[in-house]
Design a protein around this motif. Structure first.
Motif, PDB file in Angstrom:
ATOM      1  N   ILE A  38      84.970   7.121  59.715  1.00  0.00           N
ATOM      2  CA  ILE A  38      85.487   7.014  61.080  1.00  0.00           C
ATOM      3  C   ILE A  38      86.932   7.489  61.151  1.00  0.00           C
ATOM      4  O   ILE A  38      87.321   8.237  62.072  1.00  0.00           O
ATOM      5  CB  ILE A  38      85.377   5.559  61.581  1.00  0.00           C
ATOM      6  CG1 ILE A  38      83.914   5.177  61.840  1.00  0.00           C
ATOM      7  CG2 ILE A  38      86.219   5.338  62.834  1.00  0.00           C
ATOM      8  CD1 ILE A  38      83.271   5.903  62.997  1.00  0.00           C
ATOM      9  N   ASP A  39      87.734   7.083  60.187  1.00  0.00           N
ATOM     10  CA  ASP A  39      89.160   7.430  60.214  1.00  0.00           C
ATOM     11  C   ASP A  39      89.403   8.912  59.963  1.00  0.00           C
ATOM     12  O   ASP A  39      90.494   9.421  60.256  1.00  0.00           O
ATOM     13  CB  ASP A  39      89.928   6.588  59.195  1.00  0.00           C
ATOM     14  CG  ASP A  39      90.018   5.117  59.604  1.00  0.00           C
ATOM     15  OD1 ASP A  39      89.729   4.809  60.776  1.00  0.00           O
ATOM     16  OD2 ASP A  39      90.364   4.281  58.737  1.00  0.00           O
ATOM     17  N   GLN A  40      88.401   9.608  59.434  1.00  0.00           N
ATOM     18  CA  GLN A  40      88.506  11.061  59.248  1.00  0.00           C
ATOM     19  C   GLN A  40      87.837  11.832  60.387  1.00  0.00           C
ATOM     20  O   GLN A  40      87.709  13.051  60.319  1.00  0.00           O
ATOM     21  CB  GLN A  40      87.893  11.458  57.909  1.00  0.00           C
ATOM     22  CG  GLN A  40      88.666  10.964  56.701  1.00  0.00           C
ATOM     23  CD  GLN A  40      90.068  11.533  56.642  1.00  0.00           C
ATOM     24  OE1 GLN A  40      90.269  12.727  56.878  1.00  0.00           O
ATOM     25  NE2 GLN A  40      91.041  10.694  56.341  1.00  0.00           N
TER      26      GLN A  40
ATOM     27  N   ASN B 177      86.039  -7.319  64.284  1.00  0.00           N
ATOM     28  CA  ASN B 177      86.702  -7.130  65.576  1.00  0.00           C
ATOM     29  C   ASN B 177      86.338  -5.801  66.233  1.00  0.00           C
ATOM     30  O   ASN B 177      86.988  -5.391  67.201  1.00  0.00           O
ATOM     31  CB  ASN B 177      88.220  -7.221  65.397  1.00  0.00           C
ATOM     32  CG  ASN B 177      88.662  -8.585  64.917  1.00  0.00           C
ATOM     33  OD1 ASN B 177      88.274  -9.605  65.481  1.00  0.00           O
ATOM     34  ND2 ASN B 177      89.471  -8.627  63.860  1.00  0.00           N
ATOM     35  N   ASP B 178      85.316  -5.131  65.714  1.00  0.00           N
ATOM     36  CA  ASP B 178      84.935  -3.804  66.195  1.00  0.00           C
ATOM     37  C   ASP B 178      83.575  -3.908  66.896  1.00  0.00           C
ATOM     38  O   ASP B 178      82.521  -3.851  66.260  1.00  0.00           O
ATOM     39  CB  ASP B 178      84.869  -2.838  65.011  1.00  0.00           C
ATOM     40  CG  ASP B 178      84.652  -1.393  65.429  1.00  0.00           C
ATOM     41  OD1 ASP B 178      84.146  -1.157  66.546  1.00  0.00           O
ATOM     42  OD2 ASP B 178      84.971  -0.493  64.621  1.00  0.00           O
ATOM     43  N   GLU B 179      83.594  -4.052  68.201  1.00  0.00           N
ATOM     44  CA  GLU B 179      82.349  -4.250  68.950  1.00  0.00           C
ATOM     45  C   GLU B 179      81.426  -3.035  68.851  1.00  0.00           C
ATOM     46  O   GLU B 179      80.206  -3.180  68.767  1.00  0.00           O
ATOM     47  CB  GLU B 179      82.662  -4.569  70.414  1.00  0.00           C
ATOM     48  CG  GLU B 179      83.311  -5.930  70.622  1.00  0.00           C
ATOM     49  CD  GLU B 179      83.508  -6.259  72.083  1.00  0.00           C
ATOM     50  OE1 GLU B 179      83.069  -5.455  72.938  1.00  0.00           O
ATOM     51  OE2 GLU B 179      84.091  -7.320  72.379  1.00  0.00           O
ATOM     52  N   ALA B 180      81.993  -1.853  68.848  1.00  0.00           N
ATOM     53  CA  ALA B 180      81.165  -0.641  68.776  1.00  0.00           C
ATOM     54  C   ALA B 180      80.438  -0.564  67.435  1.00  0.00           C
ATOM     55  O   ALA B 180      79.242  -0.246  67.376  1.00  0.00           O
ATOM     56  CB  ALA B 180      82.030   0.600  68.980  1.00  0.00           C
TER      57      ALA B 180
ATOM     58  N   ASN C 264      73.823  -3.584  64.582  1.00  0.00           N
ATOM     59  CA  ASN C 264      72.755  -4.455  65.080  1.00  0.00           C
ATOM     60  C   ASN C 264      71.579  -3.690  65.674  1.00  0.00           C
ATOM     61  O   ASN C 264      70.538  -4.283  65.972  1.00  0.00           O
ATOM     62  CB  ASN C 264      73.306  -5.421  66.132  1.00  0.00           C
ATOM     63  CG  ASN C 264      74.288  -6.413  65.554  1.00  0.00           C
ATOM     64  OD1 ASN C 264      74.290  -6.674  64.353  1.00  0.00           O
ATOM     65  ND2 ASN C 264      75.147  -6.970  66.396  1.00  0.00           N
ATOM     66  N   ASN C 265      71.753  -2.381  65.837  1.00  0.00           N
ATOM     67  CA  ASN C 265      70.721  -1.581  66.497  1.00  0.00           C
ATOM     68  C   ASN C 265      70.449  -0.280  65.735  1.00  0.00           C
ATOM     69  O   ASN C 265      70.399   0.803  66.317  1.00  0.00           O
ATOM     70  CB  ASN C 265      71.142  -1.263  67.935  1.00  0.00           C
ATOM     71  CG  ASN C 265      71.268  -2.492  68.802  1.00  0.00           C
ATOM     72  OD1 ASN C 265      70.289  -2.978  69.362  1.00  0.00           O
ATOM     73  ND2 ASN C 265      72.484  -3.022  68.934  1.00  0.00           N
ATOM     74  N   THR C 266      70.253  -0.395  64.423  1.00  0.00           N
ATOM     75  CA  THR C 266      69.965   0.811  63.647  1.00  0.00           C
ATOM     76  C   THR C 266      68.648   1.438  64.099  1.00  0.00           C
ATOM     77  O   THR C 266      67.735   0.747  64.547  1.00  0.00           O
ATOM     78  CB  THR C 266      69.873   0.503  62.138  1.00  0.00           C
ATOM     79  OG1 THR C 266      68.718  -0.288  61.887  1.00  0.00           O
ATOM     80  CG2 THR C 266      71.121  -0.223  61.647  1.00  0.00           C
TER      81      THR C 266
END
Length: 228
Positions: free
Chosen positions: A31-33, A68-71, A77-79
Motif C-alpha cells: 500500500i505504501d508503495q 484503525n484502517d476501515e478500508a 472481511n470480504n475476500t
C-alpha cells in the motif's frame, strides 16, 4: 494476496488461520508503495485469524495500523473466492502464512494454476512462513515444478519450538524437500530469511513477512517496460 480459509488444527481444540502480521506487514509495504491489492481465499469472506497472532507479544506496528484502517478491514472481511479472481489481471501474487495453508492451499487446484500461470507469464509469486505450502498445489499440477528451486519456509525446528508439530499433517520443510526443492533457512530459528529464485520469492517465518514483500516489490520495480 491469497489467504487461507482453514481454521482447525489436528489433535487439539486450538485454532489456526492467517497469522495476522504476515498479512498486515506485507499489505502495508504494498500500500505504501502505491500498489492496489485484491484479497482472495478458497472460501471467500472473512478468513480465520490465528488467535496466537493476536497476543500482545506477536502484535506488530502494522497490526495496530490495521485495527484503525476501515478500508483494509472491509477488504479482509470480504475476500473474493479464488474462482472469482482472474490472476492474469494482476502483476504478482503474495501468500501470507499461518498454519492454514498446509491444509487448504497446498491442495487447491485454482491456487496452483494461478501460481503456474503467473510465473509462466513472467510475473512474480511470493509466499511467507507456511504460505509456501501453496507451491505444493503447483507441484501437483506440474510434477517437477519444485525441483531445484531455492525456497525457504517455516522450518521443522521452528515447528517444534512453536509446540505445534503434533497438530499438523506434515512438516512443511520436509514436504518441500521431498519434492526436491533446494530448501534454505536461517541458522538461528525465528530470524529473518528470504530466498529469491528468479520470479519466486519465499520468506521463512513471521519476521520475514515484510522483507519478503520488499523483495517482491524490488522484482516488480526492476521489470522491464512492457512487462505488466
Amino acid at each position: 494476496m491469497i489467504l487461507t480459509s482453514h481454521a482447525d488444527m489436528e489433535n487439539t481444540d486450538s485454532k489456526t488461520g492467517v497469522w495476522l502480521g504476515e498479512f498486515t506487514d506485507p499489505y502495508y509495504e504494498f500500500i505504501d508503495q502505491g500498489y492496489k491489492i485484491e484479497l482472495a481465499s478458497p472460501q471467500g469472506g472473512k478468513p480465520p485469524v490465528d488467535p496466537m497472532s493476536l497476543l500482545t507479544e506477536n502484535i506488530t506496528a502494522s497490526n495496530r495500523r490495521f485495527q484503525n484502517d476501515e478500508a483494509a478491514q472491509h477488504a479482509f472481511n470480504n475476500t473474493k473466492r479464488l474462482e472469482e479472481v482472474d490472476a492474469a489481471a494482476f502483476d504478482a501474487i503474495f501468500y501470507p502464512g499461518g498454519h492454514g495453508p498446509i491444509w487448504d492451499l497446498a491442495t487447491n487446484h485454482a491456487s496452483g494454476r494461478m501460481i503456474l500461470n503467473t510465473l509462466d507469464a513472467g510475473k512474480p509469486v511470493a509466499a511467507v512462513c507456511h504460505g509456501p505450502a501453496a507451491l505444493l498445489a503447483a507441484e501437483l499440477l506440474r510434477p517437477g515444478f519444485l525441483a531445484g528451486k531455492k525456497i525457504t519456509g517455516f522450518t521443522n525446528t521452528e515447528e517444534t519450538l512453536s509446540l505445534r508439530a503434533s497438530n499438523v499433517p506434515y512438516e512443511l520443510e520436509t514436504r518441500l524437500k521431498d519434492n526436491n526443492a533446494d530448501f534454505h533457512s536461517a541458522i538461528i530459528p525465528f530470524t529473518v530469511h528470504v530466498e529469491v529464485d528468479a520470479l519466486l520469492v519465499t520468506g521463512q517465518n513471521p519476521l520475514s513477512a515484510g522483507p519478503t514483500a520488499k523483495a517482491l516489490i524490488q522484482i516488480l520495480e526492476n521489470q522491464p517496460v512492457g512487462v505488466s
